[in-house]
Scaffold this motif. Structure first.
Motif, PDB file in Angstrom:
ATOM      1  N   ASP A  48       0.787  -1.217   0.017  1.00 19.90           N
ATOM      2  CA  ASP A  48       0.040   0.051   0.111  1.00 19.90           C
ATOM      3  C   ASP A  48       0.932   1.347  -0.093  1.00 19.90           C
ATOM      4  OD1 ASP A  48      -2.258  -1.292  -0.107  1.00 19.90           O
ATOM      5  OD2 ASP A  48      -3.188  -0.573   1.874  1.00 19.90           O
ATOM      6  N   ALA A  49       2.009   1.405   0.927  1.00 17.09           N
ATOM      7  CA  ALA A  49       2.821   2.588   0.784  1.00 17.09           C
ATOM      8  C   ALA A  49       3.309   2.745  -0.635  1.00 17.09           C
ATOM      9  CB  ALA A  49       4.019   2.198   1.797  1.00 17.09           C
ATOM     10  N   ARG A  50       3.703   1.838  -1.273  1.00 17.15           N
ATOM     11  CA  ARG A  50       4.308   2.023  -2.647  1.00 17.15           C
ATOM     12  C   ARG A  50       3.327   2.612  -3.703  1.00 17.15           C
ATOM     13  NH1 ARG A  50       7.677   3.210  -6.804  1.00 17.15           N
ATOM     14  NH2 ARG A  50       8.683   1.391  -7.587  1.00 17.15           N
ATOM     15  N   ILE A  51       2.315   1.894  -3.448  1.00 18.92           N
ATOM     16  CA  ILE A  51       1.216   2.194  -4.353  1.00 18.92           C
ATOM     17  C   ILE A  51       0.711   3.557  -4.304  1.00 18.92           C
ATOM     18  CG2 ILE A  51      -1.073   1.292  -3.730  1.00 18.92           C
ATOM     19  CD1 ILE A  51      -1.126   0.042  -6.528  1.00 18.92           C
ATOM     20  N   ALA A  52       0.741   3.943  -3.014  1.00 17.50           N
ATOM     21  CA  ALA A  52      -0.027   5.148  -2.631  1.00 17.50           C
ATOM     22  C   ALA A  52       1.021   6.210  -3.304  1.00 17.50           C
ATOM     23  CB  ALA A  52      -0.023   5.579  -1.008  1.00 17.50           C
ATOM     24  N   ASP A  53       2.180   5.977  -3.126  1.00 22.12           N
ATOM     25  CA  ASP A  53       3.498   6.890  -3.627  1.00 22.12           C
ATOM     26  C   ASP A  53       3.339   6.893  -5.076  1.00 22.12           C
ATOM     27  OD1 ASP A  53       4.645   7.491  -1.452  1.00 22.12           O
ATOM     28  OD2 ASP A  53       6.384   5.758  -1.439  1.00 22.12           O
ATOM     29  N   ASN A  55       0.488   6.749  -6.996  1.00 22.74           N
ATOM     30  CA  ASN A  55      -0.823   7.044  -7.149  1.00 22.74           C
ATOM     31  C   ASN A  55      -0.552   8.572  -6.811  1.00 22.74           C
ATOM     32  OD1 ASN A  55      -3.543   7.049  -7.826  1.00 22.74           O
ATOM     33  ND2 ASN A  55      -4.161   6.603  -5.576  1.00 22.74           N
ATOM     34  N   SER A  56       0.183   9.040  -5.989  1.00 22.81           N
ATOM     35  CA  SER A  56       0.414  10.418  -5.877  1.00 22.81           C
ATOM     36  C   SER A  56       1.036  10.984  -7.080  1.00 22.81           C
ATOM     37  CB  SER A  56       1.179  10.776  -4.336  1.00 22.81           C
ATOM     38  OG  SER A  56       1.554  11.981  -4.219  1.00 22.81           O
ATOM     39  N   ASP A  57       2.123  10.379  -7.246  1.00 19.39           N
ATOM     40  CA  ASP A  57       3.251  10.919  -8.415  1.00 19.39           C
ATOM     41  C   ASP A  57       2.345  11.078  -9.886  1.00 19.39           C
ATOM     42  OD1 ASP A  57       5.410  11.005  -6.641  1.00 19.39           O
ATOM     43  OD2 ASP A  57       6.016   9.353  -7.409  1.00 19.39           O
ATOM     44  N   PHE A  58       1.551   9.916  -9.991  1.00 19.48           N
ATOM     45  CA  PHE A  58       0.950  10.001 -11.410  1.00 19.48           C
ATOM     46  C   PHE A  58      -0.620  10.308 -11.486  1.00 19.48           C
ATOM     47  CE2 PHE A  58       4.536   7.011 -11.760  1.00 19.48           C
ATOM     48  CZ  PHE A  58       5.105   7.611 -12.826  1.00 19.48           C
ATOM     49  N   ARG A  59      -1.365  10.312 -10.334  1.00 10.20           N
ATOM     50  CA  ARG A  59      -2.823  10.646 -10.296  1.00 10.20           C
ATOM     51  C   ARG A  59      -3.070  11.870  -9.214  1.00 10.20           C
ATOM     52  NH1 ARG A  59      -6.230   6.374  -9.123  1.00 10.20           N
ATOM     53  NH2 ARG A  59      -7.899   7.317 -10.036  1.00 10.20           N
ATOM     54  N   GLY A  60      -2.069  12.405  -8.643  1.00 12.18           N
ATOM     55  CA  GLY A  60      -2.321  13.508  -7.753  1.00 12.18           C
ATOM     56  C   GLY A  60      -3.066  13.065  -6.343  1.00 12.18           C
ATOM     57  N   LYS A  61      -3.337  11.490  -6.279  1.00  6.61           N
ATOM     58  CA  LYS A  61      -4.012  11.183  -4.864  1.00  6.61           C
ATOM     59  C   LYS A  61      -2.859  10.111  -4.150  1.00  6.61           C
ATOM     60  CE  LYS A  61      -7.966  10.746  -8.092  1.00  6.61           C
ATOM     61  NZ  LYS A  61      -9.051   9.822  -8.378  1.00  6.61           N
ATOM     62  N   ALA A  62      -2.654  10.945  -2.960  1.00  2.88           N
ATOM     63  CA  ALA A  62      -1.544  10.332  -2.191  1.00  2.88           C
ATOM     64  C   ALA A  62      -2.184   9.249  -1.243  1.00  2.88           C
ATOM     65  CB  ALA A  62      -1.136  11.255  -1.303  1.00  2.88           C
ATOM     66  N   VAL A  67      -4.983  -1.461  -7.843  1.00  2.00           N
ATOM     67  CA  VAL A  67      -4.442  -1.383  -9.207  1.00  2.00           C
ATOM     68  C   VAL A  67      -4.304  -0.191  -9.793  1.00  2.00           C
ATOM     69  CG1 VAL A  67      -6.093  -2.180 -10.906  1.00  2.00           C
ATOM     70  CG2 VAL A  67      -3.940  -3.015 -11.054  1.00  2.00           C
ATOM     71  N   LEU A  68      -3.001   0.094 -10.587  1.00  2.74           N
ATOM     72  CA  LEU A  68      -2.562   1.127 -11.487  1.00  2.74           C
ATOM     73  C   LEU A  68      -2.139   0.636 -12.826  1.00  2.74           C
ATOM     74  CD1 LEU A  68      -0.896   3.601  -9.139  1.00  2.74           C
ATOM     75  CD2 LEU A  68      -3.105   4.041 -10.112  1.00  2.74           C
ATOM     76  N   SER A  69      -2.185   1.358 -13.824  1.00  3.33           N
ATOM     77  CA  SER A  69      -1.839   1.043 -15.160  1.00  3.33           C
ATOM     78  C   SER A  69      -1.233   2.156 -15.973  1.00  3.33           C
ATOM     79  CB  SER A  69      -2.767   0.018 -15.733  1.00  3.33           C
ATOM     80  OG  SER A  69      -3.877   0.981 -16.059  1.00  3.33           O
ATOM     81  N   TRP A  70      -0.281   1.786 -16.524  1.00  4.78           N
ATOM     82  CA  TRP A  70       0.527   2.661 -17.358  1.00  4.78           C
ATOM     83  C   TRP A  70       0.565   2.193 -18.818  1.00  4.78           C
ATOM     84  CZ3 TRP A  70       1.958   1.485 -12.678  1.00  4.78           C
ATOM     85  CH2 TRP A  70       1.977   2.574 -11.808  1.00  4.78           C
ATOM     86  N   PRO A  71      -0.204   2.302 -19.704  1.00  6.39           N
ATOM     87  CA  PRO A  71      -0.057   1.931 -21.092  1.00  6.39           C
ATOM     88  C   PRO A  71       1.009   2.502 -22.013  1.00  6.39           C
ATOM     89  CG  PRO A  71      -2.144   3.139 -20.864  1.00  6.39           C
ATOM     90  CD  PRO A  71      -1.411   3.142 -19.852  1.00  6.39           C
TER      91      PRO A  71
END
Length: 163
Positions: A48-53, A55-62, A67-71
């Motif tokens: 969770d800590a890594r995905i929060a980082d 999510n913050s970096d790429f979506r502005g939601k800390a 799940v996140l994806s980058w095509p």
């Protein structure tokens, strides 16, 4: 479809994330007739800590997310509800999945961790292939495909409303 897994959260190793990811990728490839395509995906199995980082970096939601994806390229359809464009780049992109969030959601939904993680990987792969759920018609298409793929794997419809 090849999946390169980087496991940062060791709880994913015990959960069998490499098998989960391979099963999900094979099911998507079979359903969409992409088996012989040589497509590649990178999957980060994190906490969770890594995905929060991320999510913050790429979506502005800390905050953590499941799940996140980058095509690697934009494959989305111009018309709502239409099929996305076929991949040109064999490297589809990257997916990150968070163990703790996935486990919480599985428990809350009365599903196994394996079933829920399989759903999330299928969901992430479909995003890499240009499917989305921002517009209603696109969401209907994507969710229908997810449900069909999961059904073939013996996994219940994750969008079914239980009353």
């Amino acid at each position: 479809m090849n999946v390169d897994c980087l496991i940062e959260e060791q709880l994913w190793s015990a959960a069998g994330i490499e098998t989960i990811a391979a099963t999900a990728a094979d099911a998507v490839a079979a359903h969409l007739n992409l088996r012989q395509s040589g497509l590649e995906i990178s999957l980060l199995a994190c906490n969770d800590a890594r995905i929060a980082d991320l999510n913050s970096d790429f979506r502005g939601k800390a905050v953590p997310t499941n799940v996140l994806s980058w095509p690697s390229e934009d494959r989305s359809a111009e018309v709502a509800g239409a099929q996305p464009h076929a991949p040109v780049d064999p490297e589809l992109g990257d997916i990150a999945i968070a163990y703790q969030t996935c486990l919480r959601e599985a428990d809350a939904g009365g599903r196994t961790l394996t079933d829920h993680a399989t759903h999330l990987v299928v969901h992430g792969i479909l995003h890499l292939l240009g499917y989305d759920h921002e517009r209603d018609a696109d969401a209907t298409l994507m969710e229908g495909i997810e449900t069909e793929i999961l059904g073939k794997l013996g996994i219940e419809d994750p969008y079914a409303i239980i009353v």
